[in-house]
Design a protein around this motif. Structure first.
Motif, mmCIF file in Angstrom:
data_model
loop_
_atom_site.group_PDB
_atom_site.id
_atom_site.type_symbol
_atom_site.label_atom_id
_atom_site.label_comp_id
_atom_site.label_asym_id
_atom_site.label_seq_id
_atom_site.Cartn_x
_atom_site.Cartn_y
_atom_site.Cartn_z
ATOM 1 N N ILE A 1 0.854 -1.183 0.000
ATOM 2 C CA ILE A 1 0.000 0.000 0.000
ATOM 3 C C ILE A 1 0.891 1.234 0.000
ATOM 4 C CG2 ILE A 1 -1.949 -1.132 1.148
ATOM 5 C CD1 ILE A 1 -0.981 0.051 3.791
ATOM 6 N N GLN A 2 0.336 2.345 -0.470
ATOM 7 C CA GLN A 2 1.056 3.604 -0.483
ATOM 8 C C GLN A 2 0.112 4.728 -0.084
ATOM 9 O OE1 GLN A 2 3.879 4.169 -3.980
ATOM 10 N NE2 GLN A 2 2.425 2.761 -4.915
ATOM 11 N N SER A 3 0.673 5.791 0.460
ATOM 12 C CA SER A 3 -0.079 7.030 0.612
ATOM 13 C C SER A 3 0.700 8.134 -0.079
ATOM 14 C CB SER A 3 -0.315 7.376 2.085
ATOM 15 O OG SER A 3 0.902 7.700 2.744
ATOM 16 N N GLY A 4 -0.003 9.202 -0.444
ATOM 17 C CA GLY A 4 0.684 10.249 -1.177
ATOM 18 C C GLY A 4 -0.062 11.559 -1.200
ATOM 19 N N GLN B 1 4.175 9.865 0.064
ATOM 20 C CA GLN B 1 5.096 10.195 -1.008
ATOM 21 C C GLN B 1 4.515 11.277 -1.915
ATOM 22 O OE1 GLN B 1 7.198 6.604 -2.805
ATOM 23 N NE2 GLN B 1 5.433 5.607 -1.876
ATOM 24 N N ILE B 2 5.412 12.051 -2.506
ATOM 25 C CA ILE B 2 5.048 13.012 -3.547
ATOM 26 C C ILE B 2 5.879 12.645 -4.767
ATOM 27 C CG2 ILE B 2 5.080 15.427 -4.257
ATOM 28 C CD1 ILE B 2 4.797 16.189 -1.292
ATOM 29 N N TRP B 3 5.222 12.181 -5.813
ATOM 30 C CA TRP B 3 5.921 11.706 -7.014
ATOM 31 C C TRP B 3 5.883 12.755 -8.118
ATOM 32 C CZ3 TRP B 3 5.166 6.035 -8.980
ATOM 33 C CH2 TRP B 3 5.567 5.122 -7.989
ATOM 34 N N GLN B 4 6.994 12.846 -8.873
ATOM 35 C CA GLN B 4 6.974 13.495 -10.172
ATOM 36 C C GLN B 4 7.672 12.565 -11.153
ATOM 37 O OE1 GLN B 4 10.351 16.487 -8.444
ATOM 38 N NE2 GLN B 4 9.189 17.289 -10.143
ATOM 39 N N GLU C 1 -1.203 5.163 -13.039
ATOM 40 C CA GLU C 1 -1.855 4.075 -12.307
ATOM 41 C C GLU C 1 -1.121 3.739 -11.016
ATOM 42 O OE1 GLU C 1 -3.763 1.577 -16.092
ATOM 43 O OE2 GLU C 1 -1.794 1.038 -15.298
ATOM 44 N N TYR C 2 0.196 3.836 -11.037
ATOM 45 C CA TYR C 2 0.990 3.378 -9.889
ATOM 46 C C TYR C 2 1.438 4.506 -8.966
ATOM 47 C CZ TYR C 2 1.082 -1.479 -11.247
ATOM 48 O OH TYR C 2 0.708 -2.781 -11.508
ATOM 49 N N ALA C 3 1.436 5.754 -9.418
ATOM 50 C CA ALA C 3 1.855 6.867 -8.572
ATOM 51 C C ALA C 3 0.751 7.208 -7.575
ATOM 52 C CB ALA C 3 2.172 8.085 -9.429
ATOM 53 N N PRO C 4 1.093 7.383 -6.300
ATOM 54 C CA PRO C 4 0.074 7.748 -5.309
ATOM 55 C C PRO C 4 -0.192 9.252 -5.319
ATOM 56 C CG PRO C 4 2.179 7.483 -4.210
ATOM 57 C CD PRO C 4 2.418 7.160 -5.670
ATOM 58 N N LEU C 5 -0.537 9.784 -6.490
ATOM 59 C CA LEU C 5 -0.770 11.220 -6.610
ATOM 60 C C LEU C 5 -2.256 11.518 -6.808
ATOM 61 C CD1 LEU C 5 -1.282 12.066 -9.838
ATOM 62 C CD2 LEU C 5 1.185 11.794 -9.950
#
Length: 529
Positions: free
Chosen positions: A45-48, A247-250, A290-294
């Motif tokens: 699991i992830q949070s973002g 997490q914060i993804w770019q 689909e996979y980034a928790p944004l």
């Protein structure tokens, strides 16, 4: 109590109290069975994208399922709230996310994810527990210290998951510093870098990779792009951190293919049977989203990656996208701002300037996926001139090409009297601290500022890159490998840590190695408007 002890307690409680769970949604299941065929969350699991009153929760199922999330402000899940999430179906590779809204600002949030099997609504997964910490509200007087980490570049140049070496252990080092969030500065995967089972190291020893079918070649199909993201989540260190830290993804280029832009051509690359770069881009973008928790934006631009994430009175995060709106990689010597010279593009730059002007936070961090003043080459053009992947063009003079856009941004920041702007980036696979001094620049209509570079997380190490003098960049510190493309085991893997003191509002940026050892620290006192 250390929050990791809370997490352990949460896991235990989740397992012990899973039968039964009271539902606040009329259509929620009343019974949880212990059927051996219950849904699984093998990729964790992830949070973002945390904000004062909400955060994204993400998971992937192994079958059609519905996502449910319980959350509470206590590890015991007393007075927990259950929220019904979306269906996880094959059109999203069984991934899904829920934007938990209405959360109490500044609180520790404990959550657990449960999947409901759509073949039998009475069959539920084992709950999987996670944790996140929300920032304070923008106008809050109850302000605490802020800490976050950043880095980039995961599983590149053929360096994958080596379980004998401990896997991608740098992720666990970041988790251990107890950050409020982790900023992934791009190259979250390396779709263009095949991973083989073994790599011979210079000393004769062998680096052993876990290998899946999807990572054994360059990604071309949608499943192969998805498989790259699934591969990274096979690493226990990544899953552990993702469950514990928002997490914060770019993104940057390797989510699609190396150095992609409108001029990218793979027709001469025998590794690719699919030669259509726009189609590869579409598949890579879909898998990333689909996979980034944004948190996704409205349908007006549903795939937008750049966004503003307020982190309380001390910090505003401006996450930019230096990939999606750029013109073609070229000699980068245009003399005016045109679509061909675009890097972030005028709409995004205007958005960024407006956000910076509106910001009331002490510190404004621009999370960039590429550095400003380092020369990042991209081969030669048809005329034999150097092509450039990033902003700098190597001519060391007045702004030209993509530098014109950045010059306008820096000039307007100065004219608006915006203070305490710090740039964070990765991309070049080493770590550095850069000071931009207008007194030493060819273009000097800007206020001095700092840029910090960190990475890679688990990729080949490179550098250092040559400096372009247009904006007066001074290399204050750097650490790079003695040889190019060194393995992670050589020790040249890096992350950065940012601390903001709630009382003094001082920011300290520390560059660290894969063991968590501090290499360099810079303390920045805030300027007042």
């Amino acid at each position: 109590m250390d929050r990791r002890l809370f997490l352990n307690a949460t896991t235990a409680v989740a397992g012990a109290t899973a039968l039964p769970l009271r539902s606040w949604a009329q259509s929620a299941p009343a019974v949880i069975t212990r059927d051996a065929m219950r849904p699984q969350m093998a990729h964790g699991i992830q949070s973002g994208d945390p904000k004062a009153d909400g955060a994204i929760v993400w998971t992937r199922s192994d079958r059609p399922a519905r996502l449910w999330v319980d959350w509470s402000t206590t590890a015991s899940f007393a007075n927990s709230t259950r929220v019904r999430g979306p269906y996880l179906m094959d059109d999203s590779d069984f991934t899904g996310r829920l934007d938990l809204a209405g959360l109490p600002a500044g609180q520790e949030i404990f959550y657990r994810v449960i999947l409901q099997d759509l073949h039998n609504e009475r069959v539920m997964s084992e709950p999987m527990a996670g944790h996140l910490r929300l920032p304070a509200a923008a106008g809050s007087r109850a302000v605490r210290d802020v800490r976050f980490t950043w880095s980039g570049d995961t599983a590149g140049q053929g360096w994958g998951i080596n379980e004998a070496w401990g896997g991608m252990s740098i992720y666990d080092q970041m988790r251990k510093v107890n950050p409020d969030f982790f900023l992934h500065s791009g190259d979250t995967i390396y779709a263009d870098g095949p991973i083989s089972a073994q790599v011979k190291l210079p000393d004769g020893s062998i680096w052993n990779n876990i290998v899946t079918e999807e990572v054994s070649k360059v990604a071309e199909t949608l499943n192969e792009y998805r498989g790259r993201h699934r591969y990274n989540l096979m690493d226990a260190n990544i899953r552990r951190m993702a469950a514990d830290v928002p997490q914060i993804w770019q993104w940057d280029d390797h989510e699609v293919t190396n150095n992609w832009s409108d001029s990218k051509d793979v027709s001469g690359d025998p590794r690719y049977t699919e030669k259509n770069v726009p189609l590869l881009t579409a598949r890579g973008a879909k898998a990333f989203l689909e996979y980034a928790p944004l948190r996704r934006t409205a349908d007006v631009e549903s795939q937008r990656v750049y966004r503003h994430l307020p982190q309380g009175p001390l910090l505003d995060m401006f996450v930019v996208d230096m990939r999606s709106y750029r013109g073609p990689n070229s000699a980068n010597l245009q003399t005016s701002e045109t679509p061909e010279s675009a890097f972030m593009g005028r709409p995004q730059v205007d958005w960024l300037l407006d956000g910076l002007k509106r910001s009331k936070a002490t510190w404004k961090v621009i999370a960039a996926d590429m550095p400003i003043g380092l020369q990042v080459p991209d081969g030669k053009d048809a005329e034999g001139r150097d092509k450039w992947e990033a902003i700098a063009n190597g001519d060391n003079g007045a702004p030209r090409g993509r530098e014109i856009e950045i010059a306008r941004l820096l000039r307007e920041i100065k004219r608006a009297g915006i203070h305490n702007v710090v740039w964070l980036t990765a991309d070049v696979h080493y770590t550095a601290a850069h000071y931009f001094d207008p007194a030493k620049a060819q273009f000097n209509d800007f206020a001095p500022f700092w840029e910090f570079v960190s990475g890679p997380l688990n990729s080949g190490s490179f550098g250092p890159n040559k400096v372009d003098d247009t904006f007066g960049m001074q290399v204050v510190y750097q650490k790079a490998p003695p040889e190019q493309n060194t393995a992670p085991s050589a020790g040249y893997q890096f992350f950065g840590q940012v601390d903001i003191d709630a009382k003094t509002k001082v920011m300290t940026v520390t560059l660290k190695d894969l063991t968590g050892a501090s290499l360099y620290a810079k303390t920045l006192a805030p300027q007042r408007a």
